[in-house]
Design a protein around this motif. Sequence first.
Motif, short mmCIF file in Angstrom:
data_model
loop_
_atom_site.label_atom_id
_atom_site.label_comp_id
_atom_site.label_asym_id
_atom_site.label_seq_id
_atom_site.Cartn_x
_atom_site.Cartn_y
_atom_site.Cartn_z
N ALA A 57 -41.81 0.21 -41.58
CA ALA A 57 -40.53 0.45 -41.95
C ALA A 57 -40.35 0.29 -43.31
O ALA A 57 -39.46 0.90 -44.06
N ASP A 58 -41.05 -0.73 -43.73
CA ASP A 58 -40.85 -1.14 -45.18
C ASP A 58 -41.18 0.10 -46.19
O ASP A 58 -40.49 0.41 -47.07
N ARG A 61 -38.78 4.41 -43.30
CA ARG A 61 -38.02 3.91 -41.98
C ARG A 61 -37.99 4.85 -41.13
O ARG A 61 -37.78 4.55 -39.97
N ASP A 464 -39.16 -1.36 -56.40
CA ASP A 464 -38.23 -1.95 -55.72
C ASP A 464 -38.47 -2.02 -54.49
O ASP A 464 -38.89 -1.17 -53.59
N PRO A 465 -37.90 -3.26 -53.53
CA PRO A 465 -38.32 -3.25 -52.38
C PRO A 465 -37.96 -2.35 -51.04
O PRO A 465 -38.57 -2.10 -50.26
N SER A 466 -36.57 -1.85 -51.35
CA SER A 466 -36.28 -0.85 -50.41
C SER A 466 -35.29 -0.10 -50.78
O SER A 466 -34.69 -0.03 -52.35
N SER A 469 -31.85 -1.56 -51.52
CA SER A 469 -31.79 -2.44 -52.73
C SER A 469 -31.85 -1.72 -54.21
O SER A 469 -31.17 -1.80 -54.96
N SER A 470 -32.47 -0.46 -53.90
CA SER A 470 -32.63 0.46 -54.99
C SER A 470 -31.12 1.05 -55.21
O SER A 470 -30.53 0.98 -56.52
N ARG A 472 -28.33 -0.33 -54.48
CA ARG A 472 -27.41 -1.36 -55.10
C ARG A 472 -27.54 -1.25 -56.24
O ARG A 472 -26.71 -1.61 -57.16
#
Lengths: 609, 283
Positions: A57-58, A61, A464-466, A469-470, A472
């Motif tokens: 999922a990382d 998803r 970027d991790p997800s 978070s991107s 945001r």
Amino acid sequence: MNWVPTSPDTGISRRSFLAAGAAGATLATSGCVNSVRNVVGKSADGQLSLSITTIPADADRQGIQIARKLEANLQQVGIDVSIDMRSPSELLKAVLIEHDFDLYVGHHPAGYDPDFLYEMLHSSFASEAGWQNPFGFTNMVFDTLLEDQRRAAGAQRKRLVQSVLKALAKSKPFEPICQPDEYRVASTDRFDGWGEANLTTRHGYLELEPADDVSELLALKTDSRPTSNLNPLSATMRERDTMIRLLFDSLATVHEGEVQPWLAEDITWTDVEPADGEQGPTLTATVTLREGCQFHADERLAGEDEQLSDEDKRLTAEDVAFTYRFLEDTSLGRAPAPSPAPRYQSHVSAVDRVTVDSEYELTFSMNASRTVAKRALTVPILPKQFWRNLVDQRAKDGEFTASQGRWIAATGDHVPPIGSGPFQFESRTEGDQLVLTRFDDHFTLRDDVELPSSSVERLRFEIDPSSASSVRRIADSNADVTASMLDAYTLDAIPDSSDIEQLHHPSRTFYHIGFNVRNAPFSNTHFRRAVAQLIPKQAIVDDVFYGYATPTATPVTDEWVPERLAWDGEDPVTPFLGSNGELNVAAAKAAFETAGFRYDDNGRLLGGY
Amino acid sequence: MLAEVLTQLALVISILVPVSVVVFIGRERLARTRSEWRSRLRTAGPVIAVLIGVLLINRVARQTAPELSRQIGFRLSGAFYELEGEFILIFQSIQTPETTAYFSTIYVYGYTFLLIFPIIAYFTLPDTRIFRRLLTAYALNYAIGLVLYILVIAYGPRNLMPAELMERMLYNTNPQYQYLTGEVNTNTNVFPSLHTSLSATVATFAWKTRSEFPKWFPIAIVLAASVAISTMYLGIHWGLDVVAGTMLAAACVSLSDRLVDRWSVAELSEQFADRLPWPQNQE
């Protein structure tokens, strides 16, 4: 440039290590070794067991949720299922290169023209490693249809393509699920014109409109693979080749669904009457290159005197002809068997012969109609000097096999991305960021060229991790745009603000389940059809994509979809055996029995048949 | 983003630690430490060096281990999922925004505090043995953890059940923490849970030192249990990772008992000198 290798291609051999550490390792995994190995087969009690390969999922998803819905339904019909989770590059390696899988959940980049199906399905590719026919599918009727659609044009071609699609919906080497909506978000702080920018294309990055004092685009990517490998031939390091298109030029480019000359100044098409029968070229393209184009400066382009001169950097017809020859056989005839690149095979297979007429002129003999032939002109042009040297060095000790799709030219992450494209490689930190700078000698910057040219000096891609978070970061104006397509779960939560612009482009990419038809039970068409009826496509679109996708029975979109295959609330050929996403187990089991499979007294599907 | 999260973490810790020092340690011990810290550091020096060495190796291995792991590791995500299924979803029953906030805080701040405070507390004990044992146990946790991470390639539950964990996944509710955890670890390092093993290690030592730090003991137990639960609640670890973490903690605590004071640096250097091939005293 400093493209420094991250890891040499020598490694500890898995086998030798396993021999040494077998005892302890076996102890640690006793009891679950069966599910670790990726084998199609029967468990001890004769039950059929399968493994679904997918990515975590990382990385995506949606894929894992599709896999688990299918897993639950396969289990309900009495099949022993396990989930084999791999990183994106490892999934592609298992599927495309090793062909070591039962079934997988994938996201295919598709193409603007349905000829990508030729590469996916033609029998001649069945044993090759790469994006070409990973399923191992062989079928004479398909081959004929796929070849015929290449030569046909207009309404006739459309009919042939639709015949392919209808046959595909019946025999199912893979099962398309849906085309996801492609969303990105951008901050309007520092750039304008986002509405026009399609960041899956070259044009998208060239048409950006920065504010006056802005010289750098900060784009967020969730896929870190480009920071470790930009080898243009790599099959496993990318699905879509947008990044490669920034670094490399091609003769023609696709813009808004149309093929336009790019590195070619002019392309003249001439129809050829085949001499006898239907074999032989049907079309020639006379290509005139833009003069004075150069590859990015890199000492590895230097000739024998080891001083890099303008002459070494010059991009000529020789490089173009070399590229097509090299993609067809990366060993350049030096290995016992040809070693086609693991990408771009439908492109190069449309080309019969390339002749260099002069420094800036070539003639392509094509065995395809103009539409398909144009697509062949979109492969990245490689510098002959660098790649020929690579082959020479590898071949000089005499034992050169150039293992197809696996040898260093096709996989190596130390291969520098020397192209002639509008951006050149500047630096990278693995897993962290990749920086490209504008190539100031690029032809798009010339006054007399009417193509978009980059108005930013630098593209910085930060990993970027997800998706969450991107989004945001964009909302906080900490970055300009998300370069990766956003996961569906974030779309409803995008803040409604004038500082954020949503970029939405219709996507042709499709999620699908791919089957390894080389082995039982997926070698059996009836079995594949029965499994396809366990996929709740509409429920997947509703629950997994939150409605941000279009369920589909075909891997193509719009005008290519035959009426009979149009989605009408359910799959027109193999409808889901259930309702509202809930499987009707009795009906599904009956489907497997009709397919010739048997159940034991405990309701388990038996593997031997 | 990373800088922001780090600053916040540093800020919280820099408040928690002094407060706890006052509450749990007491003035008397601090005063004595002030006069003895040199000799205590000297005794503990080798152990501190070992711990720093292990941490440095861990840091380097973050770059190289994934590649090695891919070559020799066993892919066990599917196996874990098959063995314990949706066990961790039992925490669904206690899921509220407040519990999610609690466990997220515990996972990031509580855990960091739990690891740092005992180092300070045990340094204030006149006998450095427990201090050295704690550091040895930390080093062992990291070292054994690293080996297991290389051997086992497994993704955590959040990577398999994103939909079910949606509302309480740490990285959905607080995506900024992913910058921090991404710095520390890769997503295939879940077996065992080092959060659990290090917390359980601290809790075990808190029990052993309950007469010296009676107030710290219950706090440590509650924090450690919360950390272990948080790893499952937030969908980061499987139940199996937590069980393995607890076992790793037990092993490390008991190994630390055997290892500490087993060798002295002075003796070792003497033995080593004896084995040197050249004559020691040239006259």
